[in-house]
Scaffold this active site. Structure first.
Site, PDB file in Angstrom:
ATOM      1  CG  ASP A 141       1.973  -4.537   0.214  1.00 52.42           C
ATOM      2  OD1 ASP A 141       2.279  -3.352   0.072  1.00 52.42           O
ATOM      3  OD2 ASP A 141       0.898  -4.985   0.628  1.00 52.42           O
ATOM      4  CB  CYS A 205     -14.386   3.376  -8.381  1.00 49.45           C
ATOM      5  SG  CYS A 205     -14.100   3.805  -6.858  1.00 49.45           S
ATOM      6  CB  CYS A 248     -12.509  -2.429  -2.404  1.00 55.15           C
ATOM      7  SG  CYS A 248     -13.613  -1.807  -3.806  1.00 55.15           S
ATOM      8  CB  CYS A 255     -10.429  -5.463 -14.998  1.00 56.29           C
ATOM      9  SG  CYS A 255      -9.124  -5.328 -16.275  1.00 56.29           S
TER      10      CYS A 255
HETATM   11  C1  B12 Z   1      -0.205   2.619  -0.708  1.00 55.66           C
HETATM   12  C2  B12 Z   1      -0.749   1.257  -1.479  1.00 55.66           C
HETATM   13  C3  B12 Z   1      -2.092   1.142  -1.682  1.00 55.66           C
HETATM   14  C4  B12 Z   1      -3.232   2.401  -1.223  1.00 55.66           C
HETATM   15  C5  B12 Z   1      -3.058   3.192  -2.520  1.00 55.66           C
HETATM   16  C6  B12 Z   1      -3.539   2.525  -3.849  1.00 55.66           C
HETATM   17  C7  B12 Z   1      -2.852   3.284  -5.068  1.00 55.66           C
HETATM   18  N1  B12 Z   1      -3.516   2.954  -6.144  1.00 55.66           N
HETATM   19  O1  B12 Z   1      -1.771   3.946  -5.045  1.00 55.66           O
HETATM   20  C8  B12 Z   1      -4.564   1.623  -1.017  1.00 55.66           C
HETATM   21  C9  B12 Z   1      -4.538   1.368   0.251  1.00 55.66           C
HETATM   22  C10 B12 Z   1      -5.682   2.522  -1.368  1.00 55.66           C
HETATM   23  C11 B12 Z   1      -3.995   0.175  -1.892  1.00 55.66           C
HETATM   24  C12 B12 Z   1      -5.188  -0.534  -2.308  1.00 55.66           C
HETATM   25  C13 B12 Z   1      -4.886  -1.662  -2.841  1.00 55.66           C
HETATM   26  N2  B12 Z   1      -3.925  -2.431  -3.022  1.00 55.66           N
HETATM   27 CO1  B12 Z   1      -2.170  -1.568  -2.577  1.00 55.66          CO
HETATM   28  N3  B12 Z   1      -0.634  -0.955  -2.348  1.00 55.66           N
HETATM   29  C14 B12 Z   1       0.157   0.348  -1.720  1.00 55.66           C
HETATM   30  C15 B12 Z   1       1.608   0.214  -1.829  1.00 55.66           C
HETATM   31  C16 B12 Z   1       2.112   0.067  -0.520  1.00 55.66           C
HETATM   32  C17 B12 Z   1       2.195   1.642  -2.464  1.00 55.66           C
HETATM   33  C18 B12 Z   1       1.500   1.988  -3.812  1.00 55.66           C
HETATM   34  C19 B12 Z   1       1.767   3.232  -4.214  1.00 55.66           C
HETATM   35  O2  B12 Z   1       3.035   3.550  -4.451  1.00 55.66           O
HETATM   36  N4  B12 Z   1       0.871   4.072  -4.488  1.00 55.66           N
HETATM   37  C20 B12 Z   1       1.344   5.669  -4.781  1.00 55.66           C
HETATM   38  C21 B12 Z   1       0.829   5.625  -6.334  1.00 55.66           C
HETATM   39  C22 B12 Z   1       1.196   7.176  -6.883  1.00 55.66           C
HETATM   40  O3  B12 Z   1       1.751   4.735  -7.050  1.00 55.66           O
HETATM   41  P1  B12 Z   1       1.293   3.799  -8.033  1.00 55.66           P
HETATM   42  O4  B12 Z   1       0.047   2.747  -7.547  1.00 55.66           O
HETATM   43  O5  B12 Z   1       2.503   2.836  -8.304  1.00 55.66           O
HETATM   44  O6  B12 Z   1       0.598   4.666  -9.357  1.00 55.66           O
HETATM   45  C23 B12 Z   1       1.702   4.702 -10.416  1.00 55.66           C
HETATM   46  C24 B12 Z   1       1.069   4.921 -11.593  1.00 55.66           C
HETATM   47  O7  B12 Z   1       0.171   6.217 -11.544  1.00 55.66           O
HETATM   48  C25 B12 Z   1       2.258   4.852 -12.274  1.00 55.66           C
HETATM   49  N5  B12 Z   1       2.591   5.339 -13.569  1.00 55.66           N
HETATM   50  C26 B12 Z   1       3.708   5.314 -14.058  1.00 55.66           C
HETATM   51  N6  B12 Z   1       3.536   5.197 -15.447  1.00 55.66           N
HETATM   52  C27 B12 Z   1       2.109   5.201 -15.729  1.00 55.66           C
HETATM   53  C28 B12 Z   1       1.618   5.060 -16.856  1.00 55.66           C
HETATM   54  C29 B12 Z   1       0.220   5.194 -17.158  1.00 55.66           C
HETATM   55  C30 B12 Z   1      -0.176   5.248 -18.462  1.00 55.66           C
HETATM   56  C31 B12 Z   1      -0.438   5.044 -15.793  1.00 55.66           C
HETATM   57  C32 B12 Z   1      -1.912   4.841 -16.154  1.00 55.66           C
HETATM   58  C33 B12 Z   1       0.215   4.932 -14.741  1.00 55.66           C
HETATM   59  C34 B12 Z   1       1.591   5.091 -14.766  1.00 55.66           C
HETATM   60  O8  B12 Z   1       2.888   5.805 -11.482  1.00 55.66           O
HETATM   61  C35 B12 Z   1       2.646   6.005 -10.232  1.00 55.66           C
HETATM   62  C36 B12 Z   1       3.629   5.833  -9.383  1.00 55.66           C
HETATM   63  O9  B12 Z   1       4.543   4.692  -9.578  1.00 55.66           O
HETATM   64  C37 B12 Z   1       1.878  -0.916  -2.708  1.00 55.66           C
HETATM   65  C38 B12 Z   1       3.248  -1.744  -2.438  1.00 55.66           C
HETATM   66  C39 B12 Z   1       4.430  -1.002  -3.143  1.00 55.66           C
HETATM   67  N7  B12 Z   1       5.317  -0.613  -2.160  1.00 55.66           N
HETATM   68  O10 B12 Z   1       4.354  -0.447  -4.084  1.00 55.66           O
HETATM   69  C40 B12 Z   1       0.663  -1.979  -2.812  1.00 55.66           C
HETATM   70  C41 B12 Z   1       0.180  -2.557  -4.045  1.00 55.66           C
HETATM   71  C42 B12 Z   1      -0.053  -1.491  -4.817  1.00 55.66           C
HETATM   72  N8  B12 Z   1      -1.485  -3.040  -3.673  1.00 55.66           N
HETATM   73  C43 B12 Z   1      -1.735  -4.177  -4.124  1.00 55.66           C
HETATM   74  C44 B12 Z   1      -3.111  -4.502  -3.895  1.00 55.66           C
HETATM   75  C45 B12 Z   1      -3.220  -5.832  -4.262  1.00 55.66           C
HETATM   76  C46 B12 Z   1      -4.040  -3.558  -3.712  1.00 55.66           C
HETATM   77  C47 B12 Z   1      -5.633  -3.924  -3.585  1.00 55.66           C
HETATM   78  C48 B12 Z   1      -5.806  -4.617  -4.878  1.00 55.66           C
HETATM   79  C49 B12 Z   1      -5.975  -4.664  -2.276  1.00 55.66           C
HETATM   80  C50 B12 Z   1      -7.517  -4.811  -2.357  1.00 55.66           C
HETATM   81  N9  B12 Z   1      -8.148  -5.688  -2.981  1.00 55.66           N
HETATM   82  O11 B12 Z   1      -8.163  -4.147  -1.541  1.00 55.66           O
HETATM   83  C51 B12 Z   1      -6.220  -2.396  -3.592  1.00 55.66           C
HETATM   84  C52 B12 Z   1      -6.182  -1.811  -4.984  1.00 55.66           C
HETATM   85  C53 B12 Z   1      -6.630  -0.309  -5.135  1.00 55.66           C
HETATM   86  C54 B12 Z   1      -6.417   0.166  -6.528  1.00 55.66           C
HETATM   87  N10 B12 Z   1      -6.944   0.295  -7.518  1.00 55.66           N
HETATM   88  O12 B12 Z   1      -4.907   0.591  -6.322  1.00 55.66           O
HETATM   89  C55 B12 Z   1      -0.732  -4.669  -4.901  1.00 55.66           C
HETATM   90  C56 B12 Z   1      -0.952  -4.666  -6.470  1.00 55.66           C
HETATM   91  C57 B12 Z   1      -0.516  -5.703  -7.329  1.00 55.66           C
HETATM   92  C58 B12 Z   1      -0.986  -5.380  -8.773  1.00 55.66           C
HETATM   93  N11 B12 Z   1      -1.090  -6.524  -9.567  1.00 55.66           N
HETATM   94  O13 B12 Z   1      -0.608  -4.092  -9.225  1.00 55.66           O
HETATM   95  C59 B12 Z   1       0.582  -3.880  -4.383  1.00 55.66           C
HETATM   96  C60 B12 Z   1       1.693  -3.689  -5.467  1.00 55.66           C
HETATM   97  C61 B12 Z   1       1.319  -4.799  -3.312  1.00 55.66           C
HETATM   98  C62 B12 Z   1       1.940  -6.026  -3.724  1.00 55.66           C
HETATM   99  N12 B12 Z   1       3.359  -6.139  -3.249  1.00 55.66           N
HETATM  100  O14 B12 Z   1       1.575  -6.873  -4.237  1.00 55.66           O
HETATM  101  N13 B12 Z   1      -3.007   0.165  -2.020  1.00 55.66           N
HETATM  102  S1  SF4 Z   2      -9.073  -2.672 -18.902  1.00 57.50           S
HETATM  103 FE1  SF4 Z   2      -9.490  -2.993 -16.731  1.00 57.50          FE
HETATM  104  S2  SF4 Z   2      -7.953  -1.457 -15.724  1.00 57.50           S
HETATM  105 FE2  SF4 Z   2      -8.281  -0.853 -18.022  1.00 57.50          FE
HETATM  106  S3  SF4 Z   2      -9.841   0.411 -17.937  1.00 57.50           S
HETATM  107 FE3  SF4 Z   2     -10.690  -1.435 -18.458  1.00 57.50          FE
HETATM  108  S4  SF4 Z   2     -11.308  -2.317 -16.209  1.00 57.50           S
HETATM  109 FE4  SF4 Z   2      -9.862  -0.354 -16.026  1.00 57.50          FE
HETATM  110  S1  SF4 Z   3     -10.384  -0.611  -4.559  1.00 55.08           S
HETATM  111 FE1  SF4 Z   3     -12.784  -0.150  -4.817  1.00 55.08          FE
HETATM  112  S2  SF4 Z   3     -12.750   1.935  -4.112  1.00 55.08           S
HETATM  113 FE2  SF4 Z   3     -10.671   1.646  -4.429  1.00 55.08          FE
HETATM  114  S3  SF4 Z   3     -10.418   2.282  -6.605  1.00 55.08           S
HETATM  115 FE3  SF4 Z   3     -10.901   0.378  -6.689  1.00 55.08          FE
HETATM  116  S4  SF4 Z   3     -13.246   0.181  -7.057  1.00 55.08           S
HETATM  117 FE4  SF4 Z   3     -12.719   2.232  -6.165  1.00 55.08          FE
END
Ligand code: B12
Ligand code: SF4
Ligand code: SF4
Length: 400
Positions: A141, A205, A248, A255
């Protein structure tokens, strides 16, 4: 001792040794993928950025080509080792004392430091066992790479609709950590799995931040609003933040994979006993006035991330939502003497939500003294909220 070789001889043997050493280092999940670009992740990221969903997280506005290419981080990269470690510290006890709720990943010590240290040890162990030097970039991260996409490619799990990587054996409460290495290691099959027909996270959410399966709009996500966001929490979203004071977990709590599979982390550093724990004492946090006090109380935990003013802002919102009468004196003090307009403004909001004579008098007094434009607006709004409440209580007409 002879000079170390540049390369491990056999990628399959390297994979076997990696498994053994990573498990011994305490990682729950181990996987490997090649160091080529994460093409699909990059495309999805671009669409997410273009839709404005990256909010004002500067590091997430970097070009998608950079964030999706491990070789941009290390030129000599040949494999990406993706590791998972459960941080699950257990279930939240009931909020009986009106605390500010902390997301599970942040109950203990700062994971950046804890995990990085183990990655360093793992790399040294690997060098010893493989008998070669390893050029590696180790992080969790902390660097610009789509860690979830890399983890999915490396077989750690699949993308859930909440956008978290879910592993069929341990659920989603785990950190992802990476070692980008200059060694050829046999890759794993991509992570497979599915949410099936479940959509629980999307309906649960509180702010409607999950716009489509796997797509989270950070501008609405409570985790963003309470951690990464440097400014005000938009007033229209404050109610939905509930008692969350840091992060959050709602979309993971509901899940089914976590309900069935989450088991308590084996790393004691992530337990509530070693850090801030599941709830913050709101009045205590609201009393922190200096950076030194803040560092003394929260240094070495993830809670330093939003800074002093950010954490006090969050505690104000939680206090307002919990209608926490006991917090009124601390909120009044924030309103009168905190150096940050962000804190004063959110304290005013909370006082307006809680209401009562003491809160009202403090708001009226503050309006005479306050010079910051946004704070004045918050105070006026809070006074309006408080008089609407008074009218409702006395049976008079309501403006709402
Ligand atoms: C920016 C960030 C955030 C942002 C944006 C979150 C988001 N969902 O994008 C905020 C601040 C909101 C956030 C919150 C959280 N985060 Co955060 N965050 C990051 C960070 C730095 C980058 C994520 C990112 O690239 N986002 C941009 C989106 C576009 O990318 P993505 O999440 O990877 O989404 C992908 C999917 O859509 C995907 N995808 C690809 N193929 C497919 C196919 C299908 C079918 C689907 C559905 C999707 C999919 O493509 C996208 C691009 O890769 C990473 C660390 C890192 N460097 O990766 C940690 C990271 C994702 N976070 C993490 C955590 C723990 C959290 C929280 C749980 C913390 C908390 N309890 O408050 C929450 C969860 C919220 C949520 N539901 O995502 C962990 C997740 C671990 C895991 N098991 O997944 C990470 C990986 C950090 C780590 N090294 O452990 N986070
Ligand atoms: S299995 Fe977990 S991540 Fe998938 S839709 Fe249900 S609650 Fe969301
Ligand atoms: S971390 Fe909380 S506010 Fe963010 S997507 Fe998940 S449920 Fe929604």
């Amino acid at each position: 001792m002879g000079a170390k070789r540049e390369r491990a001889r056999d990628p399959r043997e390297a994979r076997r040794i990696l498994e053994e050493k990573a498990r011994a280092a305490g990682f729950d999940l181990v996987g490997v993928t090649g160091a080529g670009p994460l093409t699909e992740g990059g495309e999805r990221l671009k669409r997410w950025q273009e839709a404005g969903m990256a909010a004002d997280m500067g590091y997430m506005h970097r070009p998608a080509e950079l964030l999706s290419d491990p070789r941009r981080l290390q030129k000599s990269a040949r494999s990406v080792v993706s590791l998972g470690v459960s941080y699950y510290p257990g279930e939240h006890p009931e909020n009986l004392e009106g605390g500010g709720r902390v997301a599970r990943y942040a109950w203990g010590k700062d994971y950046h430091l804890v995990v990085k240290e183990r990655l360093r040890e793992l790399r040294a162990e690997l060098e010893g066992a493989l008998g070669c030097r390893i050029k590696a970039r180790a992080f969790t991260d902390a660097v610009p790479l789509l860690e979830r996409s890399a983890a999915q490619h490396a077989g750690l799990g699949f993308f859930g609709r909440n956008s978290c990587i879910i592993n069929g054996e341990i659920g989603s409460y785990f950190f992802i950590a990476d070692l980008i290495v200059d060694q050829e290691i046999e890759p794993d099959a991509e992570g497979a799995g599915t949410c099936g027909r479940c959509t629980r996270c999307m309906s649960a959410c509180p702010t409607g931040a999950i716009k489509a399966p796997g797509v989270v709009d950070a501008r609405l996500c409570i985790s963003y609003l309470t951690i990464e966001n440097k400014g005000a929490i938009p007033r229209e979203l404050r109610g939905a933040v509930g008692d969350w004071a840091f992060g959050c977990d709602v979309c993971q709590e509901v899940c089914p994979y976590n309900k069935r599979k989450a088991t308590v982390s084996r790393w004691p550093e992530f337990s509530g006993a070693q850090g801030a724990g599941p709830y913050l004492k709101i009045e205590e946090v609201l009393g922190i006035r200096t950076e030194e006090e803040f560092e003394e109380r929260f240094g070495g935990t993830p809670l330093t991330r939003p800074g002093r003013a950010g954490l006090l802002r969050n505690c104000c919102v939680a206090a307002g939502n919990l209608a926490l009468r006991e917090a009124v004196p601390a909120l009044v003090q924030c309103l009168r003497e905190d150096g940050s307009p962000l804190v004063r403004g959110h304290a005013a909001w909370a006082l307006g939500e809680i209401g009562g004579e003491e809160a009202r008098a403090a708001l009226e007094g503050a309006l005479e003294e306050e010079t910051d434009g946004e704070c004045r607006e918050e105070i006026q709004h809070a006074l309006g909220a408080s008089s609407r409440r008074r009218k409702r209580a006395s049976g008079g007409p309501s403006m709402v």
